[in-house]
Design an enzyme around this catalytic site. Structure first.
Site, PDB file in Angstrom:
ATOM      1  N   LYS A 122       0.964  -1.257   0.100  1.00 21.42           N
ATOM      2  CA  LYS A 122       0.171  -0.101  -0.031  1.00 21.42           C
ATOM      3  C   LYS A 122       0.877   1.226   0.107  1.00 21.42           C
ATOM      4  CE  LYS A 122      -2.448  -0.719   3.866  1.00 21.42           C
ATOM      5  NZ  LYS A 122      -1.766  -2.130   4.100  1.00 21.42           N
ATOM      6  N   THR A 143       3.856   1.519  -1.184  1.00 22.07           N
ATOM      7  CA  THR A 143       4.385   1.667  -2.441  1.00 22.07           C
ATOM      8  C   THR A 143       3.379   2.052  -3.507  1.00 22.07           C
ATOM      9  OG1 THR A 143       5.869  -0.120  -1.952  1.00 22.07           O
ATOM     10  CG2 THR A 143       5.799   0.372  -4.083  1.00 22.07           C
ATOM     11  N   ARG A 184       2.236   7.399   7.463  1.00 20.16           N
ATOM     12  CA  ARG A 184       2.331   7.384   8.885  1.00 20.16           C
ATOM     13  C   ARG A 184       4.061   7.001   8.922  1.00 20.16           C
ATOM     14  NH1 ARG A 184      -0.609   2.042  10.416  1.00 20.16           N
ATOM     15  NH2 ARG A 184      -0.065   1.434   8.350  1.00 20.16           N
ATOM     16  N   LYS A 214       9.600  -6.893   9.692  1.00 19.45           N
ATOM     17  CA  LYS A 214       9.051  -6.355   8.798  1.00 19.45           C
ATOM     18  C   LYS A 214       9.899  -5.434   7.769  1.00 19.45           C
ATOM     19  CE  LYS A 214       4.774  -3.622   7.597  1.00 19.45           C
ATOM     20  NZ  LYS A 214       5.283  -2.504   6.792  1.00 19.45           N
ATOM     21  N   ALA A 224      -2.787  -0.128  12.917  1.00 18.78           N
ATOM     22  CA  ALA A 224      -4.133  -0.314  12.579  1.00 18.78           C
ATOM     23  C   ALA A 224      -4.956  -1.546  13.112  1.00 18.78           C
ATOM     24  CB  ALA A 224      -3.940  -0.496  11.162  1.00 18.78           C
ATOM     25  N   PHE A 228      -3.385  -1.852   6.980  1.00 18.64           N
ATOM     26  CA  PHE A 228      -3.829  -3.383   6.687  1.00 18.64           C
ATOM     27  C   PHE A 228      -4.858  -3.384   5.797  1.00 18.64           C
ATOM     28  CE2 PHE A 228      -1.856  -3.786  11.472  1.00 18.64           C
ATOM     29  CZ  PHE A 228      -1.032  -4.476  10.749  1.00 18.64           C
ATOM     30  N   PHE A 241       3.653  -8.162  -9.362  1.00 19.55           N
ATOM     31  CA  PHE A 241       5.282  -8.703  -9.238  1.00 19.55           C
ATOM     32  C   PHE A 241       5.666  -9.334 -10.576  1.00 19.55           C
ATOM     33  CE2 PHE A 241       4.346  -9.371  -4.536  1.00 19.55           C
ATOM     34  CZ  PHE A 241       4.073  -8.099  -4.160  1.00 19.55           C
ATOM     35  N   TRP A 254       6.801  -0.158  -8.791  1.00 16.71           N
ATOM     36  CA  TRP A 254       8.022  -0.781  -8.100  1.00 16.71           C
ATOM     37  C   TRP A 254       9.211  -0.771  -8.914  1.00 16.71           C
ATOM     38  CZ3 TRP A 254      10.966  -5.158  -8.385  1.00 16.71           C
ATOM     39  CH2 TRP A 254      11.935  -5.573  -7.231  1.00 16.71           C
TER      40      TRP A 254
END
Length: 850
Positions: A301, A303, A325, A336, A555, A586, A674, A703
């Protein structure tokens, strides 16, 4: 506009052994930074003028036009951007046809001399300058048409040296201020005109200031990207790009110099005064990026958010702002990794984004732990002191006088004691005032630290002998789980934040009534610790487009959105046709639902579009694919084409589209592509998304390609934003707490019903009795499933949602039910990210962040 003179109030004149120049410079520098002063005029004796004094005035406040910057603009001919010296302007007004005329400036030096020579030459005059004692003065005076005198003529220079018909302009005496000795007609004319021109300059300067306060068209110079294949690591990409200096970026998007506070080269805090300046400016379009139920790896999200604004601004030339955020350092060093986006769609410098940034989380930690310390200290002191001793310490005698502080007076008023003299309280009133009678078993306020530390999930405090046996079990939460973080994200002003901080309920007293931060007397101190954290931090994307980074509530255990203030400031800056893109944590069932029902209620803002992020990988998981785990290689089902798994998993995408439609907002699906995704899989997802009610569905390659790879998404979002919005909340705040919980469970999660534990029912009854029943709901639930069971993928139905407990964040303004067991302190895995993070001691470069 202010005039500084030697006789101004507060000026005591020079000391015998020192020059007054430094004192004037200090006063000028002070007025330079005063936002209520738009211009400075100097009215000093000629002996006090110096280059240092003249250049101490900010060029934009220099109404006398004598600073080096103004003179440079005059010389370059930037007609609209300089002010002419009042004396020089007066002289030029008195002179008519100058083309080919010879003009001699006698006794005029410095800034005035430079201004006059430039202006005279621009009118075609041939200029020269000298002093009254210059050799050959008689010859010079005899061969010129105009003489401009800047100092009194010595008696040794007879008038006969001037040829007949010579025009004489006498502007001797105090040239810079316009004060002249009125000995002859030209002196009087110069004086009057100089005063008038200074007034014109003041008007022009004020008009210039008024214009600067209005929103200006962005003059944004985007950074060029040269994507490589294969795509390097995030930190390599970030480091390969040279970001613009943040003050340059701020100017490009219309921020004023006094509206930013610079932190290093690439970060700046933005002051809230901007909202007042642009209060009449229409808002831009408001876009929310949400997602389907994610895998533990996340679906991109952040990205997508960055790729979208890079596409809008760098490629479609539409003003746009990303609002993100601030990431917790816990996950950054845990499993992460960072949260700056990724590939060629990220915030730079990514190491600064992912680490301390501008210290907001540290400020939250300090404020949170100060409040925690105040709770335990107050219990200890009340347990070990009499009412009289407590009163004497809480309201001490200072220099023979005992007085209440303002926060103590406010507590007295809440208690119904309308007295201001400490000596007049009765024993009963003193006891009520000094005793909070906190019930330790009801304390809900925990200490925090911004590190994943599982061994702080349950601790014992107060074991030292100095705490006199006051021992209790407590815990640490991760810093971003603090209610103060949620307050930062939901506040709308400094005054609102202070009010919210005071409302924080930390425990109940022994009568069952709430005890607040205001009762503890700590509200003002908390606000002081948070006074800088309330300002959003300005950064930039890889393509040089603006980003606000502000607040970072989780979240699953909080509402999971960046700050209202960042969104509001960005919406003003982008202008009516611009876009502000913000992200909800999320899946849409969690972050988006809270964005609409909590954040939008607090802000009053109405979203234009929801961008719903999906990946083929996550859809395959929801279609029955093998489990996905962070750190483990993906099974072949995720790296090979499997249309059936994708089709089966699209049920989750369909459900999340339906959730967004509950709120009446158009949905654009962004398929984050991807390299292992096949064209057939991509086409299938987009087809099903459109059939399920999405306004559009677009494959995205940001990306690997940066903003260029999200242009089609940006175009779809622009079109969707022009659709008529019928935004509405999911539930009325007037409903009972249990009914609001049930509405979310059934309409959003797909539950059949809810089941309240006895503890949860008891808390609901208590909060209702205490007057908190009309707050919105912030469900604390796993993000890995629509249900309460993380292993249940796709779209579970027919389940009963168990509510194990219900808690309240009164300062933030919501009730949060706990669905099952929710941890507020993550732990470190067997191999945390910190194994790969290092610092080069020579270059000071950070290595290993991702």
């Amino acid at each position: 506009v202010l005039q500084i003179s030697q006789n101004q109030r507060g000026w005591k004149g020079p000391r015998r052994s020192s020059s007054p120049t430094p004192l004037f410079s200090i006063e000028i520098l002070r007025l330079n930074e005063d936002p209520n002063v738009q211009g400075l005029a100097l009215d000093l004796p000629e002996s006090l003028y110096s280059s240092k004094i003249l250049n101490a005035v900010k060029p934009e406040k220099d109404v006398d036009g004598l600073s080096d910057v103004n003179l440079g603009r005059l010389v370059r001919g930037e007609d609209s951007d300089y002010l002419v010296s009042p004396t020089a302007g007066a002289v030029m007004e008195l002179l008519e046809d100058l083309d080919g005329k010879r003009v001699l400036l006698v006794g005029i030096n410095g800034a005035l001399g430079s201004s006059l020579q430039c202006l005279l030459q621009r009118r075609g005059a041939i200029t020269a300058s000298c002093h009254w004692k210059s050799p050959g003065l008689q010859s010079k005076l005899h061969h010129v048409d105009v003489v401009i005198a800047g100092s009194p003529k010595p008696e040794s220079v007879p008038v006969s040296w001037l040829k007949p018909g010579t025009t004489i302009i006498n502007c001797s005496s105090d040239l810079l201020s316009g004060r002249q000795s009125l000995n002859n007609t030209t002196e009087n004319a110069v004086c009057s005109l100089a005063v008038a021109i200074r007034m014109q300059n003041m008007v022009k300067n004020t008009e210039r200031w008024i214009h600067s306060q209005q929103l200006r068209k962005w003059d944004l110079h985007c950074l060029k990207l040269q994507p490589l294949s294969p795509v390097p690591s995030d930190i390599e990409i970030s480091r390969a790009q040279s970001p613009k200096a943040v003050d340059v970026l701020a100017k490009e998007i219309g921020l004023l110099t006094d509206e930013i506070e610079i932190y290093g080269q690439t970060k700046a805090k933005v002051r809230l005064s901007l909202l007042e300046r642009l209060k009449d400016q229409p808002d831009g379009k408001y876009v929310l990026v949400a997602g389907i139920t994610p895998t533990p790896l996340g679906e991109g999200k952040s990205t997508v958010t960055i790729g979208l604004v890079q596409a809008l601004t760098a490629h479609l030339k539409i003003n746009s702002f990303a609002c993100l955020r601030q990431p917790s350092q816990g996950p950054t060093f845990g499993v992460k990794g960072g949260a700056a986006g990724g590939g060629y769609a990220q915030v730079i410098p990514m190491e600064e984004f992912n680490l301390h940034l501008t210290g907001d989380i540290h400020a939250i930690t300090a404020a949170n732990n100060l409040l925690a310390a105040a709770i335990d200290a107050r219990i200890l002191h009340e347990n070990t002191q009499s009412d009289k001793a407590l009163y004497n310490r809480l309201v001490p005698v200072v220099k023979g006088v005992r007085g209440f502080s303002s926060i103590q007076l406010a507590r007295l008023r809440r208690l119904g004691i309308n007295k201001t003299d400490p000596e007049t309280l009765t024993e009963e009133e003193i006891s009520r005032f000094v005793r909070l009678d906190i019930d330790p078993s009801t304390i809900t306020w925990q200490r925090v630290v911004d590190t994943n530390d599982r061994f702080l999930r349950k601790i014992t405090i107060g074991q030292a002998n100095t705490e006199k046996g006051f021992v209790r079990q407590a815990q640490f939460d991760i810093a971003v789980a603090s209610e103060i973080m949620a307050i930062l994200a939901l506040t709308t002003s400094l005054e609102d934040m202070k009010e919210r901080l005071g409302k924080i309920v930390v425990a109940n007293d022994k009568k069952g009534e709430p005890v607040t931060a205001e009762d503890l007397g700590v509200t003002g101190a908390l606000a002081v610790l948070m006074k800088d954290a309330i300002k959003p931090t300005l950064m930039q994307t890889l393509e040089g487009t603006p980003v606000f980074v502000h607040a970072g509530p989780f979240a699953n255990i909080a509402h999971g959105n960046s700050s209202i203030l960042a969104d509001k400031i960005a919406l003003k800056l982008v202008g009516e046709k611009g876009f502000v893109v913000t992200e909800a944590g999320f899946g849409a069932d969690i972050g988006m639902e809270k964005f609409f029902n909590i954040k939008c209620r607090a802000s009053g803002l109405v979203p234009s579009v929801v961008v719903l992020v999906a990946t083929v990988r996550a859809l395959k998981m929801h279609g029955g694919g093998p489990s996905v785990s962070a750190g483990a290689p993906l099974k072949k089902e995720y790296t090979e084409e499997n249309l059936q798994l994708v089709a089966d998993g699209c049920c989750n995408l369909q459900k999340q589209i339906q959730i967004a439609q509950l709120f009446g907002v158009p949905v654009v699906v962004a398929l984050n592509v991807f390299k292992t995704d096949s064209p057939a899989e991509v086409d299938l997802v987009c087809k099903i998304a459109k059939q399920s009610g999405a306004f559009d569905a677009v494959p995205c390659n940001h990306w690997s390609d940066g903003g260029r790879g999200a242009v089609k998404l940006a175009q779809a979002v622009e079109k969707a934003a022009n659709q008529k919005s019928s935004f509405k909340y999911l539930y009325s705040l007037e409903l009972p707490i249990a009914e609001k919980i049930k509405t979310i469970a059934q309409k959003v999660y797909g539950a059949q019903d809810i089941e309240l534990s006895p503890a949860a029912q008891s808390q609901i009854d208590r909060y209702t009795r205490q007057g908190f029943g009309k707050l919105p709901i912030c469900m604390a639930k796993t993000h890995l499933s629509l249900s309460h069971q993380p292993e249940k993928k796709g779209v579970p139905t027919g389940f009963i949602l168990p509510i194990s407990d219900v808690r309240a964040s009164i300062g933030a303004g919501f009730i949060y039910p706990l669905v099952g067991t929710m941890s507020t302190m993550p732990g470190l895995p067997t191999r945390p990210c910190f194994y790969d993070i290092d610092l080069d001691p020579v270059t000071e470069e950070v290595k290993g962040l991702f």
